[in-house]
Write an enzyme that holds these catalytic residues in place. Structure first.
Site, PDB file in Angstrom:
ATOM      1  N   HIS A 141     -49.909   1.819  86.646  1.00  0.00           N
ATOM      2  CA  HIS A 141     -48.989   0.681  86.584  1.00  0.00           C
ATOM      3  C   HIS A 141     -49.687  -0.578  87.107  1.00  0.00           C
ATOM      4  CE1 HIS A 141     -45.631   3.832  87.139  1.00  0.00           C
ATOM      5  NE2 HIS A 141     -45.387   3.279  85.963  1.00  0.00           N
ATOM      6  N   CYS A 184     -43.533   2.396  95.075  1.00  0.00           N
ATOM      7  CA  CYS A 184     -42.841   3.300  94.142  1.00  0.00           C
ATOM      8  C   CYS A 184     -41.757   4.126  94.819  1.00  0.00           C
ATOM      9  CB  CYS A 184     -43.843   4.222  93.468  1.00  0.00           C
ATOM     10  SG  CYS A 184     -44.859   5.092  94.636  1.00  0.00           S
TER      11      CYS A 184
END
Ligand code: CIR
Length: 257
Positions: free
Chosen positions: A161, A252
């Site tokens: 990501h 996250c």
């Protein structure tokens, strides 16, 4: 600054987290993951955030990585479209957010995960990665339009990501891995680059007067400790070893607003 949240939503770790990664020959200690998760939550609490917890879903081994399920801006939440293995994690998160947030959905052709969304003071960056496509970026742009926030696309090729390799820590400062992104796309004035062999260190969290970093990367942590001291921030080096094994890190593990 933008990162002044009052709430954090976290998700408990399913037992299946360990088993799922064991099948990929990755050895995760469930007990250690739990204690690292508890310490993370306590740090958020100590930073003044009110914590809510979504129960674990045993059928979704990666569900602890709750950041990927929604993009939150103030009292609005855009529910993401995730990669097929993780799709379905969003439902319980949406239920939890519903009483406090206006929910927006996106068409199934759009793909986006929260780990690809990075907010600085005036701009939101979206990683075009294996998990986020152009339609996903377009949906994010439409979602943020009413808040006057421009969305800039950043190609992501070297990591999972966008925020695996670059995060914003306030005071016009990014932490980034050298050479992973076109840094001319970003508007922040200062960049702290991770030290060689410490790429994972780019994932940090600033919560008003607190800076959370990953303790496994001591050379970069030292730079970040200086930044924290200079800005008068509480410095929190946290061990995330059992999440890094699954390509996770700090951001996250929560949704903030
Ligand atoms: C995944 O592949 O989706 C998880 N194993 C890791 C997700 C990490 N998410 C994040 O950094 N936002």
């Amino acid at each position: 600054m933008i990162n002044s949240p009052t709430h954090a939503l976290v998700r408990s770790i399913p037992r299946s987290y360990k088993d799922y990664y064991a099948k990929k020959n990755i050895d995760i200690s469930y007990g250690l993951a739990e204690s690292q998760h508890e310490k993370y939550i306590q740090t958020l609490k100590d930073a003044g955030l009110k914590i809510s917890t979504v129960p674990a879903d045993e059928t979704k081994p990666d569900c602890v990585f709750i950041e990927d399920t929604a993009i939150i801006w103030q009292t609005h939440a855009l529910i993401t479209r995730m990669n097929p293995v993780r799709d379905g994690e969003q439902a319980a998160v949406e239920e939890t957010l519903k009483p406090t947030h206006t929910i927006t959905h996106m068409p199934s052709v759009a793909k986006i995960e929260g780990g690809d969304v990075l907010h600085t003071e005036n701009t939101t960056y979206v990683g075009l990665s294996a998990r986020t496509n152009s339609m996903g970026a377009e949906c994010l742009k439409n979602f943020l339009k009413k808040f006057g926030r421009p969305v800039v696309r950043v190609p992501v090729e070297k990591c999972l990501h966008l925020k695996s390799g670059v995060t914003y820590i306030g005071d016009n400062t990014l932490v980034a891995v050298p050479g992973w992104f076109d840094m001319s796309l970003f508007d922040a004035e200062n960049i702290i680059y991770t030290k060689e062999g410490e790429e994972g260190a780019a994932n940090c969290m600033r919560i008003p007067n607190n800076l959370l970093v990953q303790s496994q990367y001591p050379k970069t942590a030292k730079l970040l400790e200086h930044f924290a001291a200079d800005k008068g921030l509480q410095f929190h080096p946290l061990d995330t070893s059992e999440f890094v094994k699954a390509d996770g890190a700090l951001t996250c593990l929560s949704l903030l607003w």
